[in-house]
Design a protein around this motif. Structure first.
Motif, mmCIF file in Angstrom:
data_model
loop_
_atom_site.group_PDB
_atom_site.id
_atom_site.type_symbol
_atom_site.label_atom_id
_atom_site.label_comp_id
_atom_site.label_asym_id
_atom_site.label_seq_id
_atom_site.Cartn_x
_atom_site.Cartn_y
_atom_site.Cartn_z
ATOM 1 N N ALA A 147 -3.992 6.039 -8.757
ATOM 2 C CA ALA A 147 -5.048 5.275 -8.088
ATOM 3 C C ALA A 147 -5.530 4.129 -8.984
ATOM 4 O O ALA A 147 -5.856 3.036 -8.505
ATOM 5 N N THR B 268 -2.260 -1.474 -3.518
ATOM 6 C CA THR B 268 -3.258 -0.440 -3.275
ATOM 7 C C THR B 268 -2.582 0.912 -3.340
ATOM 8 O O THR B 268 -1.580 1.146 -2.648
ATOM 9 N N ILE B 269 -3.096 1.784 -4.192
ATOM 10 C CA ILE B 269 -2.581 3.139 -4.319
ATOM 11 C C ILE B 269 -3.569 4.073 -3.630
ATOM 12 O O ILE B 269 -4.728 4.178 -4.044
ATOM 13 N N ASN B 270 -3.113 4.739 -2.611
ATOM 14 C CA ASN B 270 -3.973 5.645 -1.847
ATOM 15 C C ASN B 270 -3.905 7.052 -2.428
ATOM 16 O O ASN B 270 -2.822 7.587 -2.630
ATOM 17 N N SER C 100 0.855 -1.180 0.000
ATOM 18 C CA SER C 100 0.000 0.000 0.000
ATOM 19 C C SER C 100 0.890 1.228 0.000
ATOM 20 O O SER C 100 1.744 1.390 0.879
ATOM 21 N N SER D 188 2.975 6.182 -9.426
ATOM 22 C CA SER D 188 1.741 5.395 -9.349
ATOM 23 C C SER D 188 0.490 6.274 -9.334
ATOM 24 O O SER D 188 0.512 7.427 -8.881
ATOM 25 N N THR E 279 -4.224 0.448 -8.797
ATOM 26 C CA THR E 279 -4.680 -0.477 -7.764
ATOM 27 C C THR E 279 -5.191 -1.753 -8.408
ATOM 28 O O THR E 279 -6.125 -1.718 -9.222
ATOM 29 N N GLU F 284 -0.284 7.749 -3.812
ATOM 30 C CA GLU F 284 -0.263 8.105 -5.229
ATOM 31 C C GLU F 284 0.962 8.958 -5.535
ATOM 32 O O GLU F 284 1.322 9.844 -4.743
ATOM 33 N N ASN G 292 -7.590 -6.543 -12.184
ATOM 34 C CA ASN G 292 -8.483 -5.721 -11.391
ATOM 35 C C ASN G 292 -9.504 -6.642 -10.731
ATOM 36 O O ASN G 292 -9.823 -7.709 -11.256
ATOM 37 N N ARG H 120 -1.010 -7.836 -3.999
ATOM 38 C CA ARG H 120 -2.145 -6.922 -4.027
ATOM 39 C C ARG H 120 -1.614 -5.512 -3.791
ATOM 40 O O ARG H 120 -1.097 -5.222 -2.723
#
Lengths: 112, 112
Positions: free
Chosen positions: A81, A109-111, A12, A79, A84, A15, A38, A107
């Motif tokens: 969003a 995840t781009i916050n 995680s 990166s 993700t 961005e 996805n 996995r």
């Protein structure tokens, strides 16, 4: 088993940061491929790197292959969003009749 | 769009039902695959067809029966399934066994 193992299992980041995922495998290969998935969708091919290649680029993606260490890395720069997803490596063994073997995936995840 | 289509996209069936999943590709590929993807489990290869001949059956229970009538179509016949068979079933095709695989969008199966 030639199965690739991705590391980390989950990542995680914020961005704009770079994301690096690694894949290790056990037996010699003809090529290694990276795929993206996805949630709840089919996998999409990103890059194929052959055993005699060391690095390949595609847009914001950079893949390296170190056959001496039996490892590969996927770098996603800057990166977004939309990056993700789950990322899988797949290895093709030396025998031409061997199928691809997929790892368990990372996995990402781009916050925002 | 990868050029691989799957129908239906969603399926709910009882344990006594018989249903079939369909996969179609007009990419001229010689190899076709069925994968099962369950929550929190790695991608599981079920069957491989190369030039319409089944080359791999990864110890799949007989309640799953594949059929490859021609190089463009692949079916997965389902019969007397169990709730643990609920998963995303993915079809893929590739020019050859070690080349890039093109995945369909998957069929989300729920067995009640």
């Amino acid at each position: 088993s030639q199965q690739g193992e991705e590391d980390p299992q989950a990542l995680s980041i914020q961005e704009g940061e770079n994301a690096t995922m690694n894949c290790s495998y056990k037996t010699s290969i003809n090529n290694l491929q990276w795929y993206r998935q996805n949630s709840g969708r089919g996998l999409v091919h990103l890059i194929l790197i052959r055993s005699n290649e060391r690095e390949k680029h595609s847009g914001r993606l950079r893949v390296t292959l170190d056959t001496s260490k039996k490892s590969s890395s996927l770098l996603i720069t800057a990166s977004r969003a939309a990056d993700t997803a789950s990322y899988f490596c797949a290895t093709a063994g030396l025998q031409g009749a061997q199928k691809l073997v997929f790892g368990q995936g990372t996995r990402l995840t781009i916050n925002p | 769009e990868t050029g691989v289509t799957q129908t239906p996209r969603h399926l709910v069936m009882g344990m006594t039902n018989k249903k079939s999943l369909k996969c179609e590709q007009h990419l001229g590929h010689n190899a076709m695959y069925w994968y099962k993807q369950s929550a929190k489990k790695p991608l599981e290869l079920m069957f491989v067809y190369n030039f319409k001949e089944q080359t791999e059956n990864n110890s799949v229970p007989s309640r799953f029966s594949p059929e490859c009538p021609n190089s463009s179509h692949l079916f997965l016949h389902l019969h007397t399934l169990q709730p643990e068979d609920s998963a995303l079933y993915l079809c893929a095709s590739s020019p050859g066994l070690q080349e890039t695989q093109y995945f369909g969008p998957g069929t989300r199966l729920l067995v009640l």
